[in-house]
Structure formats: structure tokens, C-alpha cells
Design a protein around this motif. Structure first.
Motif, PDB file in Angstrom:
ATOM      1  N   ASN A 126       0.828  -1.208   0.000  1.00 23.36           N
ATOM      2  CA  ASN A 126       0.000   0.000   0.000  1.00 23.36           C
ATOM      3  C   ASN A 126       0.863   1.258   0.000  1.00 23.36           C
ATOM      4  O   ASN A 126       1.830   1.366   0.752  1.00 23.36           O
ATOM      5  CB  ASN A 126      -0.915   0.014   1.230  1.00 23.36           C
ATOM      6  CG  ASN A 126      -1.919  -1.118   1.203  1.00 23.36           C
ATOM      7  OD1 ASN A 126      -2.447  -1.475   0.166  1.00 23.36           O
ATOM      8  ND2 ASN A 126      -2.163  -1.708   2.371  1.00 23.36           N
ATOM      9  N   ASN A 183       1.825   4.940   0.925  1.00 24.60           N
ATOM     10  CA  ASN A 183       1.638   5.868   2.039  1.00 24.60           C
ATOM     11  C   ASN A 183       2.332   7.185   1.705  1.00 24.60           C
ATOM     12  O   ASN A 183       3.540   7.196   1.448  1.00 24.60           O
ATOM     13  CB  ASN A 183       2.243   5.315   3.328  1.00 24.60           C
ATOM     14  CG  ASN A 183       1.429   4.188   3.927  1.00 24.60           C
ATOM     15  OD1 ASN A 183       0.693   4.357   4.885  1.00 24.60           O
ATOM     16  ND2 ASN A 183       1.563   3.001   3.339  1.00 24.60           N
ATOM     17  N   GLU A 197      -6.887  15.882   3.581  1.00 23.86           N
ATOM     18  CA  GLU A 197      -7.516  16.163   2.280  1.00 23.86           C
ATOM     19  C   GLU A 197      -6.665  15.622   1.132  1.00 23.86           C
ATOM     20  O   GLU A 197      -7.185  15.054   0.168  1.00 23.86           O
ATOM     21  CB  GLU A 197      -7.710  17.668   2.124  1.00 23.86           C
ATOM     22  CG  GLU A 197      -8.401  18.064   0.826  1.00 23.86           C
ATOM     23  CD  GLU A 197      -8.600  19.559   0.698  1.00 23.86           C
ATOM     24  OE1 GLU A 197      -8.989  20.009  -0.407  1.00 23.86           O
ATOM     25  OE2 GLU A 197      -8.352  20.285   1.689  1.00 23.86           O
ATOM     26  N   ASN A 231      -6.975  11.824   1.047  1.00 23.27           N
ATOM     27  CA  ASN A 231      -8.280  11.440   0.520  1.00 23.27           C
ATOM     28  C   ASN A 231      -8.340  11.589  -0.996  1.00 23.27           C
ATOM     29  O   ASN A 231      -8.898  10.741  -1.698  1.00 23.27           O
ATOM     30  CB  ASN A 231      -9.379  12.279   1.173  1.00 23.27           C
ATOM     31  CG  ASN A 231      -9.651  11.871   2.611  1.00 23.27           C
ATOM     32  OD1 ASN A 231      -9.313  10.760   3.023  1.00 23.27           O
ATOM     33  ND2 ASN A 231     -10.249  12.761   3.386  1.00 23.27           N
ATOM     34  N   ARG A 232      -7.750  12.673  -1.505  1.00 29.45           N
ATOM     35  CA  ARG A 232      -7.743  12.886  -2.959  1.00 29.45           C
ATOM     36  C   ARG A 232      -6.909  11.829  -3.665  1.00 29.45           C
ATOM     37  O   ARG A 232      -7.236  11.412  -4.779  1.00 29.45           O
ATOM     38  CB  ARG A 232      -7.180  14.273  -3.295  1.00 29.45           C
ATOM     39  CG  ARG A 232      -8.104  15.423  -3.009  1.00 29.45           C
ATOM     40  CD  ARG A 232      -7.718  16.652  -3.831  1.00 29.45           C
ATOM     41  NE  ARG A 232      -6.297  16.951  -3.754  1.00 29.45           N
ATOM     42  CZ  ARG A 232      -5.762  17.791  -2.884  1.00 29.45           C
ATOM     43  NH1 ARG A 232      -6.543  18.426  -2.002  1.00 29.45           N
ATOM     44  NH2 ARG A 232      -4.461  18.027  -2.887  1.00 29.45           N
ATOM     45  N   SER A 233      -5.839  11.411  -3.008  1.00 28.55           N
ATOM     46  CA  SER A 233      -4.946  10.426  -3.621  1.00 28.55           C
ATOM     47  C   SER A 233      -5.471   9.004  -3.498  1.00 28.55           C
ATOM     48  O   SER A 233      -4.996   8.106  -4.211  1.00 28.55           O
ATOM     49  CB  SER A 233      -3.556  10.516  -2.972  1.00 28.55           C
ATOM     50  OG  SER A 233      -3.016  11.828  -3.104  1.00 28.55           O
ATOM     51  N   GLY A 234      -6.398   8.779  -2.569  1.00 24.43           N
ATOM     52  CA  GLY A 234      -6.970   7.448  -2.397  1.00 24.43           C
ATOM     53  C   GLY A 234      -5.989   6.438  -1.838  1.00 24.43           C
ATOM     54  O   GLY A 234      -6.052   5.248  -2.170  1.00 24.43           O
ATOM     55  N   CYS A 235      -5.064   6.896  -0.988  1.00 28.02           N
ATOM     56  CA  CYS A 235      -4.066   5.987  -0.422  1.00 28.02           C
ATOM     57  C   CYS A 235      -4.030   6.168   1.098  1.00 28.02           C
ATOM     58  O   CYS A 235      -5.031   6.555   1.704  1.00 28.02           O
ATOM     59  CB  CYS A 235      -2.700   6.251  -1.040  1.00 28.02           C
ATOM     60  SG  CYS A 235      -2.117   7.949  -0.824  1.00 28.02           S
ATOM     61  N   TYR A 236      -2.898   5.871   1.730  1.00 28.88           N
ATOM     62  CA  TYR A 236      -2.722   6.051   3.164  1.00 28.88           C
ATOM     63  C   TYR A 236      -1.776   7.225   3.424  1.00 28.88           C
ATOM     64  O   TYR A 236      -1.118   7.721   2.506  1.00 28.88           O
ATOM     65  CB  TYR A 236      -2.154   4.784   3.806  1.00 28.88           C
ATOM     66  CG  TYR A 236      -3.093   3.601   3.776  1.00 28.88           C
ATOM     67  CD1 TYR A 236      -3.911   3.308   4.861  1.00 28.88           C
ATOM     68  CD2 TYR A 236      -3.156   2.766   2.659  1.00 28.88           C
ATOM     69  CE1 TYR A 236      -4.770   2.222   4.840  1.00 28.88           C
ATOM     70  CE2 TYR A 236      -4.007   1.677   2.624  1.00 28.88           C
ATOM     71  CZ  TYR A 236      -4.820   1.412   3.716  1.00 28.88           C
ATOM     72  OH  TYR A 236      -5.665   0.336   3.689  1.00 28.88           O
ATOM     73  N   HIS A 262     -10.257   9.641  10.358  1.00 29.54           N
ATOM     74  CA  HIS A 262      -9.850   9.151   9.046  1.00 29.54           C
ATOM     75  C   HIS A 262      -8.894   7.981   9.262  1.00 29.54           C
ATOM     76  O   HIS A 262      -7.730   8.172   9.587  1.00 29.54           O
ATOM     77  CB  HIS A 262      -9.172  10.258   8.236  1.00 29.54           C
ATOM     78  CG  HIS A 262     -10.078  11.406   7.933  1.00 29.54           C
ATOM     79  ND1 HIS A 262     -10.398  12.358   8.882  1.00 29.54           N
ATOM     80  CD2 HIS A 262     -10.742  11.749   6.805  1.00 29.54           C
ATOM     81  CE1 HIS A 262     -11.223  13.248   8.340  1.00 29.54           C
ATOM     82  NE2 HIS A 262     -11.442  12.900   7.092  1.00 29.54           N
ATOM     83  N   ARG A 267      -7.219   6.110   7.571  1.00 26.22           N
ATOM     84  CA  ARG A 267      -6.050   5.912   6.725  1.00 26.22           C
ATOM     85  C   ARG A 267      -4.865   6.769   7.163  1.00 26.22           C
ATOM     86  O   ARG A 267      -3.805   6.717   6.533  1.00 26.22           O
ATOM     87  CB  ARG A 267      -6.396   6.220   5.262  1.00 26.22           C
ATOM     88  CG  ARG A 267      -7.300   5.176   4.620  1.00 26.22           C
ATOM     89  CD  ARG A 267      -7.734   5.595   3.232  1.00 26.22           C
ATOM     90  NE  ARG A 267      -8.472   4.517   2.581  1.00 26.22           N
ATOM     91  CZ  ARG A 267      -7.951   3.674   1.686  1.00 26.22           C
ATOM     92  NH1 ARG A 267      -6.678   3.793   1.350  1.00 26.22           N
ATOM     93  NH2 ARG A 267      -8.681   2.729   1.136  1.00 26.22           N
ATOM     94  N   ASP A 319      -0.362   1.880   7.756  1.00 27.78           N
ATOM     95  CA  ASP A 319      -1.654   1.354   7.313  1.00 27.78           C
ATOM     96  C   ASP A 319      -2.563   1.008   8.472  1.00 27.78           C
ATOM     97  O   ASP A 319      -3.613   0.422   8.283  1.00 27.78           O
ATOM     98  CB  ASP A 319      -1.511   0.086   6.455  1.00 27.78           C
ATOM     99  CG  ASP A 319      -0.687   0.329   5.206  1.00 27.78           C
ATOM    100  OD1 ASP A 319      -0.341  -0.646   4.549  1.00 27.78           O
ATOM    101  OD2 ASP A 319      -0.398   1.498   4.906  1.00 27.78           O
TER     102      ASP A 319
END
Length: 217
Positions: free
Chosen positions: A124, A126, A147, A150-155, A175, A177, A211
Motif C-alpha cells: 500500500n 503511504n 484532504e 483522501n484525494r490520492s486514495g491511499c494512506y 480518518h 487511513r 496502514d
């Protein structure tokens, strides 16, 4: 009978032709992909600017220096005094010594709030933000980082030398992540890095994890 002159001429002609077509391919690649191609080549070769190499060396010296400091409070006080960019290098160096894949930025400023990228053992991605605070962390920095993650869709891993206020902690806990690494966890990460060789560690021996929420302080 072998003609040494012909053989030498053939080899030199082949090398010249090979270099020519490589240059052509590189030129076409640059016209098609532009700067992204150059960045990829530099990243693949591990190329870094002189200032970055200097700070990377300074980060390694800081790691050695920390190993000779006995009290945790003194260690944190020392970390709060070092150059902010050296702290970024130190954090990435520590994760790299834990055997994690690390990607460093091409520059320290204009990075969009990301100080580096690491990949967990589960594969994953990060995003890493390393902040050298002397007091409580700025809650707005946490909001911006959340933010971005969240935009990147990762951790995301938020590493800092300050104190985690209640608002920042609540934002991170909302959040799942986001992982905060500070205080005792930060010192554990640094201490374990001093006991490891780069790329040689197979299994982590530190309580700091990514993670998950385990590394929050």
C-alpha cells in the motif's frame, strides 16, 4: 586469418550506431513524454541535487548522534533543533532502513504537501509528511494532509517532533487511513533504524507500523 583492424572498425561502428539510435530514442521520448521521462530516468538512477545529498548525509549523522543520547527528552529536544529538511531525510532514511520501499522528492519545496512516499509490506502506498515542530502541531496542517490523502486514495503517515493536540488527534482518528508517528513511536523508529542496514531488514522489529492506527501518539 583475423584482421584486427577490421574487427576494431566493426566494433567502433557498432558502438557509434548504438549511441546514435539511443540518442534518437531519447530525443523522441522527450518530445513525447517531456519532463516526466527525465524525472523517471533521474529517479531510476537515484540522482539527487547536491543540497539533497548534503542533507541526506547530515540525516545519517543525526541518527548516529541520537544513538549516543541517553534520555528520550533530550533526543526529542535535539530533533526539534535540526534543519527541517534534514528531519525529512531522517524520517525517510529510517523507514528505508526498515526495509520499506521509499521514494524521495526531487525538491524540498513545491511538493504539494508531500515529503516522500513509502510502500507498506502489503504494497500500500503511504504519503509521508514530516514536520519538525517545537510545540503543538498545527491542526490545519493535519486537515490539509487528510484532504491530500483522501484525494490520492491511499494512506498517510504524519511524522512530527511536537505535541499532538486533541483536535489534531480527533481529525486523524476520524480518518482511518492516517497514522501519526511522534513521541515514543518516533524515537522507536529512529532507534530501530540505527540497528538496521539499508534494504537488509526482512521483518520490522519496531512498534511503528503503517496502514494502521497502532503508531499514533
Amino acid at each position: 586469418m583475423l584482421d584486427l583492424e577490421q574487427i576494431t572498425h566493426g566494433i567502433s561502428t557498432g558502438i557509434t550506431a548504438s549511441n546514435f539510435w539511443f540518442a534518437v530514442a531519447l530525443g523522441l521520448g522527450y518530445r513525447i513524454f517531456g519532463r516526466s521521462l527525465i524525472r523517471y530516468i533521474k529517479r531510476s538512477l537515484g540522482w539527487r541535487k547536491p543540497g539533497q545529498r548534503r542533507r541526506a548525509k547530515a540525516a545519517k549523522r543525526v541518527l548516529k548522534r541520537l544513538a549516543g543520547i541517553d534520555h528520550d527528552g533530550a533526543k526529542l529536544a535535539y530533533l526539534r533543533r535540526i534543519d527541517p529538511f534534514v528531519f525529512e531525510e531522517l524520517v525517510l532514511e529510517a523507514f528505508e532502513r526498515r526495509g520499506l520501499k521509499v521514494q524521495r522528492n526531487e525538491r524540498y519545496t513545491g511538493d504539494g504537501g508531500i515529503d516522500g512516499r513509502i510502500w507498506s509490506r502489503q504494497g500500500n502506498l503511504n504519503l509521508v509528511q514530516a514536520k519538525r515542530y517545537t510545540k503543538h502541531i498545527n491542526a490545519q496542517h493535519m486537515r490539509d494532509f487528510i484532504e491530500l490523502v483522501n484525494r490520492s486514495g491511499c494512506y498517510g503517515v504524519f511524522v512530527h517532533t511536537g505535541r499532538t493536540g486533541s483536535l489534531s488527534r480527533q481529525l486523524a482518528q476520524a480518518h482511518r487511513r492516517i497514522t501519526i508517528v511522534s513521541g515514543a513511536q518516533l524515537l522507536q523508529l529512529v532507534a530501530s533504524a540505527n540497528n538496521q542496514q539499508v534494504h537488509h531488514s526482512k521483518k520490522p522489529q519496531t512498534a511503528v507500523t503503517i496502514d494502521t492506527q497502532d503508531a499514533r501518539a
